[in-house]
Design an enzyme around this catalytic site. Structure first.
Site: not given
Ligand SMILES: [Zn+2]
Ligand SMILES: [Zn+2]
Length: 270
Positions: A214-215, A259, A149, A176, A168
């Site tokens: 996922d992925h 996270e 992200h 993550h 970030c």
């Molecule tokens: Zn992050």
């Protein structure tokens, strides 16, 4: 004041209804339905509640709690629950029922404090929490998935985004190993000894969450994050809304999104 004491024990069990097909058994009891039996290293966390005694400065002596736990849990250790424990000769030794049994066996000895909650971990990814009401039992399943992200709000300037989100906000994003705990709350079904089928719960979590996220790059691949900044707060809320409509009885109670080892986020709905 709440005090928590842990104790672990190992026991074997088999959870399989001989009347059902393999498919129905696995949907209810997951891999606990396979083969002739298997074992778990159960971890039991008992929380007791009480007032601090002004003279001793303690609520209750934890050495006493340890002894009471040992008296109840000791006989379960190294046992085969279906065979060795009379409570499970004619009903399936599910973790829900085991938590209730341990609670009920502890109860008479608790004259100086109140039993508050009993958490029984069957594995690192499944646990049950009991608080004395068989209609309100929590079952938690933990899964992992990996996503990328970039934290960036469309309501803020580039400078403000850089200032608030720091690295970030890096334009190419980062990723993550997310851990997600999904907790449902409901009654123990007398026929199955479960709040929800293990396979049934897994199916929803896999379909709604793991297969979807996922992925993936949350910002680029998912329509829900085209206008929403994929912070873990927003992500937990999105996960909640995807899952909530899938559960009625039992109902979704909580989602907890981890996270990193240092940051976690819990959401209980509006
Ligand atoms: Zn992050
Ligand atoms: Zn099992």
């Amino acid at each position: 004041m709440l005090l928590t004491r842990k104790i672990s024990f190992s026991a074997a069990h088999a959870c399989r209804n001989p009347v059902w097909t393999d498919e129905v058994n696995v949907r209810m009891y997951g891999s606990c339905a396979l083969g002739t039996g298997h074992g778990h290293d159960y971890l039991c966390e008992l929380a007791v509640a009480g007032r601090i005694d002004p003279q001793t400065g303690i609520v209750v002596n934890l050495v006493d709690i340890k002894q009471r736990l040992k008296r109840v849990v000791g006989p379960l250790d190294s046992s085969h629950l279906n065979v060795d424990d009379p409570a499970f000769r004619d009903k399936m030794p599910t973790t829900e029922r085991l938590a209730v049994e341990i609670w009920n066996r502890l109860l008479p000895a608790m004259n100086d404090c109140e039993l508050f909650s009993l958490r029984l971990h069957e594995t690192r990814t499944r646990r049950v929490e009991y608080r004395g009401d068989p209609n309100m039992v929590d079952v938690t399943r933990r899964v992992e998935f990996n996503s990328a992200h970039r934290l960036h709000s469309r309501f803020l300037s580039d400078e403000e985004n850089a200032r608030i989100f720091g690295k970030c906000n890096n334009p190419m994003g980062h990723g993550h190993n997310y851990e997600l705990e999904v907790t449902v709350r409901g009654a123990i079904d007398e026929r199955t000894g479960m709040v929800i089928g293990i396979g049934e719960l897994d199916e929803v979590i896999q379909r709604e969450i793991v297969e979807r996220y996922d992925h993936k790059n949350l910002n680029l691949d998912l329509e829900e994050f085209q206008t929403v900044n994929p912070t873990s707060e927003e992500f937990a809320r999105v996960i909640w809304s995807r899952l909530a409509s899938c559960f009625t009885r039992p109902a979704l109670y909580r989602v907890r999104l981890v996270e990193t080892g240092n940051n976690s986020f819990e959401y209980y709905g509006e």
